[in-house]
Design an enzyme around this catalytic site. Sequence first.
Site, PDB file in Angstrom:
ATOM      1  N   GLY A   1      42.186 -72.434 -30.689  1.00 24.04           N
ATOM      2  CA  GLY A   1      43.083 -73.562 -30.808  1.00 24.04           C
ATOM      3  C   GLY A   1      43.001 -74.555 -29.678  1.00 24.04           C
ATOM      4  N   SER A   2      43.522 -74.205 -28.512  1.00 22.15           N
ATOM      5  CA  SER A   2      43.681 -75.170 -27.428  1.00 22.15           C
ATOM      6  C   SER A   2      42.373 -75.630 -26.795  1.00 22.15           C
ATOM      7  CB  SER A   2      44.582 -74.568 -26.331  1.00 22.15           C
ATOM      8  OG  SER A   2      45.866 -74.307 -26.835  1.00 22.15           O
TER       9      SER A   2
ATOM     10  N   GLU B   1      51.839 -87.296 -28.088  1.00 18.30           N
ATOM     11  CA  GLU B   1      52.083 -86.146 -28.957  1.00 18.30           C
ATOM     12  C   GLU B   1      52.999 -85.134 -28.275  1.00 18.30           C
ATOM     13  OE1 GLU B   1      49.636 -82.448 -31.076  1.00 18.30           O
ATOM     14  OE2 GLU B   1      48.549 -84.133 -30.193  1.00 18.30           O
TER      15      GLU B   1
END
Length: 377
Positions: free
Chosen positions: A129-130, A240
């Site tokens: 993910g990251s 975000e």
Amino acid sequence: MTAPAALDEFRAHCRAVLAEHAVPFHDRWEAEGIVDRSFWQAVGRAGLLGTGVPVEHGGGGEPGFRRTAVLSEELVRAGVTAPGIVAHNDVVASYLTARTTDEQKRRWLPGACTGELVAAIALTEPTGGSDLAGIRTTAVRDGDCYRLTGAKTFVTNGEHADLAVVAARTSDAPGTRGISLFVVERGTPGLHRGARLPTLGWRASDVGELEFDGARVPAANLLGREGAGAVALMGGLPRERLSIAAVALASAELALARAVEHARERHAFGNPIGALQHNRFTLATADTEVTIARVFVDHCIDALDAGQLTVTDAAKAKWWTTELQVRIADRALQLHGGHGYLDGSPAGREWLNSRVQTIYGGSTEVMKELIGRSLGL
């Protein structure tokens, strides 16, 4: 900067729109795991989508973050699933406004503002993910198109999405230098939607999977320059993360207000439970933490609107407010006792919704790593 009176008017408008088009249906949406498609069109007609998009492309022409924060606060207050709107409005719409050509703006922005087009961003993959450098989805140039191969998961608005900003590797350059961004539209040959993923909280978030089997994406759908995707993503991350912080802070404030009300009304041993020193101190601590968080988030909003919000400060706001949201949701549930643990209770729902906030948009650990590096460590 938007005048306070205009913000108050916008807040009242948001509240009325959500009361009519979301609140009566939200329990059903949570049970089904997705909001009605008509909701997107209703909030689009009401001007709640694309508030930062220029007027000439169908938006509200209000690039400042204050309206975004107000909408987030009203979504939370109404108990309406927030991540889908945040992903559409604060993430994808901002990329499409800042990173597209005039032709791309004309194709995508008006529909995103009316709700005819629902947007998603697809970064996370089944294997990671990251770490953007670990992206395995590939895009290979093939004449006037790119062939995308790979998979994305945990895509908010994944089922409804008419267009998704997808990160893919276009070269073997080390690190993130080979990452590019593409807008993949509904109906693209080779695009397949996987199963809707059932989540613990935010159950109407429409979280799904996207699979690309040599998906034929027109070269005209490249977002920015080839190989510049990571730079674009890094540029959008402060906004975000501040969006997530705004939702977290509004959620913490609401959970605290409900806990204080409960502490006044619920009696034990002949007195309101708020009269017990432990409970009073717990709520006093929470109130102090929320007040301090509000001051810092307001500072970050001013910095973002001035073009000065740093990656480091956005990381601080994101991890602190989301961890605060989790702590206060947990304390509030404890204070409500068995009533809070019932399925569907406001305290229980907030407890479930809070947990993912410290994970998506960059986990708390990643945020601390960014801050630590800024210290030269």
